[in-house]
Design an enzyme around this catalytic site. Structure first.
Site, PDB file in Angstrom:
ATOM      1  N   ASP A 147       0.870  -1.178   0.000  1.00 24.82           N
ATOM      2  CA  ASP A 147       0.000   0.000   0.000  1.00 24.82           C
ATOM      3  C   ASP A 147       0.902   1.221   0.000  1.00 24.82           C
ATOM      4  OD1 ASP A 147      -2.224   1.887   0.519  1.00 24.82           O
ATOM      5  OD2 ASP A 147      -3.309   0.098   1.142  1.00 24.82           O
TER       6      ASP A 147
ATOM      7  N   HIS B 190      -3.701   2.543  -4.698  1.00 29.94           N
ATOM      8  CA  HIS B 190      -2.963   2.351  -3.433  1.00 29.94           C
ATOM      9  C   HIS B 190      -1.523   1.925  -3.709  1.00 29.94           C
ATOM     10  CE1 HIS B 190      -6.059   2.873  -0.316  1.00 29.94           C
ATOM     11  NE2 HIS B 190      -6.913   2.371  -1.192  1.00 29.94           N
TER      12      HIS B 190
ATOM     13  N   GLU C 272     -10.704   1.528  -4.544  1.00 30.30           N
ATOM     14  CA  GLU C 272     -10.465   2.968  -4.421  1.00 30.30           C
ATOM     15  C   GLU C 272      -9.517   3.560  -5.464  1.00 30.30           C
ATOM     16  OE1 GLU C 272     -11.341   3.884   0.181  1.00 30.30           O
ATOM     17  OE2 GLU C 272      -9.422   2.895  -0.110  1.00 30.30           O
TER      18      GLU C 272
END
Ligand code: ACM
Length: 702
Positions: A204, A283, A339
């Protein structure tokens, strides 16, 4: 004299009962088994007790290696004879395992087992070594210490089987790296509570955590940062920069490939599969700082998403996944998918070219192009793709399994189109939220997820048909670690809530009872403490926000609210009636009782009391949660009117918004000698400096 004796006896009896409560018994097992019958007599486990199994080969060696790690006398290993029937613990894999003929009527599962404790022997039977392992876990929970190297077990008959095949826990080791030893310690606990999947969030923006031989910059550089605490690093002066491993300020870390092999084997010995997650396309700030050529801008610190138009991105991802598959034998490889901002793709010539060439509609389809392509690659290597529910946007890859986190909708849509789903909705499965009154807790990301709420979760939504429900493969708790800098705090957030999830995942819903579970969880917390874990001390639980306990009665109850500015659709709570329904919010703004207003819109409502009334107070509570930018208001104006046109100001309050209190609640109102009015207008606005949100739950007029 007689009387005081009676009191002494009563006290002694009470003490015996209390001590009895804290000891192991058939009533103390987590997750609660399908069927438990206590019988008379006791089996004594001592140094002379032998253990025998008919397991063979690798299965036998795996069990033997595991037994060594247990307390005495289990650590003496497999030392019994085949035909022994006295003072022996027998782990017997059923010979006819191929054709299932389970004892009793327990559901068919390769992980089911029966456990028979008599004063003479203990017999665990199962179709598989995993089933025997779970029988042994139940035995370990039933056994009470009875002196040194001695245990006693009440004679008991247990029949047990899991509700779900996939019983998972996700640990985020990117935001704050956790040692190999720490992971093993959690694996031990997962095994005890019959969880069987550990999903490691290995990559991440906060750091890459797995050695990839072909791309050394991922761990020479993208695994390190000059600030240990994520929050300081993310929001600090020189925010979100990585550093070289040999920088004197370097903080972070990664697992070498040897570490990974060791972890995978350690977990497998405990019948736990480790599922690696490699985030894509989003990410991925850390990768794109180390290898900016895979981003749309080609520069470090510019993008979080991979460039999907660049063929070299796929070479990189396939190279990484090739090394990952060689390390992890798991059925699933998790590829993230959540996301993605996708903004750079809209103007990136390579991405636009890809969209054109592939006949894609938009950037959503570009995301699904990547997911489909990666899925084909994984499938070609005998693996399945697992991803967060965004992988459905733009069309779900044919064999993918969805991990549903933004509520249950993703999971429902997946099973309705014939895919498997694993439920992990934020509302019940995100252990990064507060587990008790926030003022009593270390800062968390927000939210309020007490033990009882985790326990209440049912992973099979009522709306599903039977065949769809059969595609709910399981359930998982997730621990994101942005606000969790230490190993101790990490355990504190995990336990005991993960035990509630374990019971959700394993136990028959008909066997569940929260009051009963809570007693067992209190005992489990004590046990975890004795084993060196750092659970939340459940016995000190404060519980919900007192205001939220029961509806409040006041003059505006049920009255019409006119919105002079709109509430935000994402946080509309109960819509137009929210602010006068008498229902107060709990410790989290997302509980359906708090209504949200984004700063540009402000809160501005007029309540019609339907008649001129004497009013002596008007007030509303606001919640501040700094992490997600929910703030107390900077300004509140309260005014009243008889005709709804001419308003008379009762008060005009200002407040300097600060981030000093990460989470707090405050009332803003007016009190005075009675005034007469039919209309009450309440205005509040967010501060200019931080913007963000304001949330209130009820405008109380008395
Ligand atoms: C997630 O919480 N972003 C999966």
């Amino acid at each position: 004299m007689r009387k005081s004796n009676t009191i002494v006896y009563a006290l002694l009896l009470a003490a015996v009962l209390l001590i009895g409560r804290s000891k192991a018994s058939a009533q103390s097992v987590i997750p609660v088994p399908l069927k438990v019958e206590q019988e008379s007599g006791i089996f004594h486990i001592s140094k002379t007790t032998r253990l025998y199994t008919n397991l063979k080969g690798k299965e036998k060696r795996t069990l033997a290696d595991y037994l060594i790690t247990l307390p005495a006398p289990f650590n003496a290993g497999i030392n019994g004879k085949k035909n022994a029937r006295e003072n022996v613990i027998i782990l017997q894999k059923k010979e006819n395992a191929g054709r299932r003929q389970s004892a009793g009527n327990i559901p068919s599962s390769p992980e089911s087992y029966t456990l028979e404790v008599t004063p003479a022997h203990i017999l665990i039977q199962a179709d598989t070594d995993a089933g025997l392992f779970y029988g042994l876990q139940t035995l370990l929970q039933l056994a009470e210490p009875a002196g040194e190297v001695a245990w006693k077990v009440q004679a008991t008959h247990v029949e047990d089987a899991p509700r779900f095949t996939y019983r998972g826990f996700m640990l985020d080791v990117s935001r704050h790296f956790r040692s190999k030893e720490f992971v093993k310690k959690q694996v031990d606990a997962l095994a005890r509570y019959k969880l069987n999947r550990l999903h490691l969030h290995l990559t991440d923006g906060a750091g890459w955590r797995i050695e990839i031989k072909k791309y050394p910059r991922l761990t020479d550089f993208a695994a390190w940062r000059p600030e240990a605490v994520w929050k300081k690093w993310w929001f600090g002066e020189d925010a979100r920069k990585y550093c070289e491993q040999d920088d004197p300020h370097a903080q972070g870390g990664f697992y070498t490939q040897d570490d990974i092999r060791e972890l995978v084997q350690y977990a497998a010995q405990r019948h736990i599969t480790i599922i690696p997650e490699i985030e894509m396309p989003a990410h991925s700030e850390e990768v794109l700082a180390a290898y900016p050529e895979f981003s749309c801008s080609g520069e470090p610190y510019k993008n979080a998403d991979f460039c999907v138009g660049n063929e070299r991105t796929f070479t990189f991802l396939e190279d990484v996944l090739t090394e990952v598959m060689a390390l992890f034998p798991s059925e699933y490889i998790h590829i993230g998918g959540d996301e993605a901002g996708k903004a750079a793709w809209k103007t990136c010539p390579k991405c636009q070219q890809r969209i054109k060439e592939e006949g894609l509609k938009d950037v959503n389809e570009l995301q699904s192009y990547l997911i489909h392509r990666v899925e084909a690659f994984l499938n070609a290597h005998g693996r399945k793709l697992l991803g967060w529910d965004e992988i459905m946007e733009g069309g779900l890859a044919p064999n993918a399994t969805v991990l549903s986190w933004r509520g249950e909708e993703g999971g429902i849509n997946a099973v309705k189109t014939g895919h498997r789903a694993i439920m992990a909705p934020g509302s019940h499965c995100y252990l990064d939220g507060y587990q008790d009154a926030p003022y009593s807790q270390p800062e968390a990301i927000g939210g309020y997820l007490p033990l009882s709420k985790v326990y209440s979760y049912n992973p099979v939504p009522a709306a599903l048909m039977k065949d769809e429900a059969g595609l709910i493969y399981g359930v998982q708790a997730n621990l994101w670690a942005e606000y969790i800098p230490t190993a101790e705090q990490c355990e504190y957030m995990i336990y005991p809530r993960l035990l509630a999830l374990a019971e959700v995942a394993w136990s028959d819903p008909a066997r569940k009872s929260y009051p009963d579970f809570r007693l067992r969880a209190l005992q489990a917390v004590e046990w975890l403490q004795t084993q060196g874990y750092h659970p939340f001390d459940l016995k000190n639980e404060i519980g919900g926000r007192p205001e939220a306990a029961e509806p409040v009665r006041h003059l505006a109850l049920g009255k019409t609210v006119k919105y002079n500015a709109p509430y935000n659709k994402s946080y509309q709570a109960q819509g137009d009636k929210t602010l006068t329904d008498g229902i107060r919010g709990d410790w989290t703004y997302s509980d359906g009782a708090w209504q949200g207003f984004i700063s540009r819109d402000r809160l501005d409502v007029t309540i019609d009391l339907e008649a001129e009334l004497d009013i002596h107070s008007v007030g509303a509570d606001f919640i501040q949660v700094v992490g997600p930018e929910v703030f107390l208001p900077a300004e509140v104006i309260i005014s009243v009117s008889s005709d709804g046109t001419d308003f008379h100001e009762l008060t005009h309050l200002t407040h300097e918004v600060t981030k000093a209190e990460p989470i707090t609640f405050r009332n803003y109102g007016w009190q005075g000698i009675a005034t007469t009015a039919r209309y009450v207008r309440y205005q509040a606005r967010a501060g200019k400096e931080f913007g963000g949100w304001i949330f209130t739950d009820e405008i109380i007029i008395k």
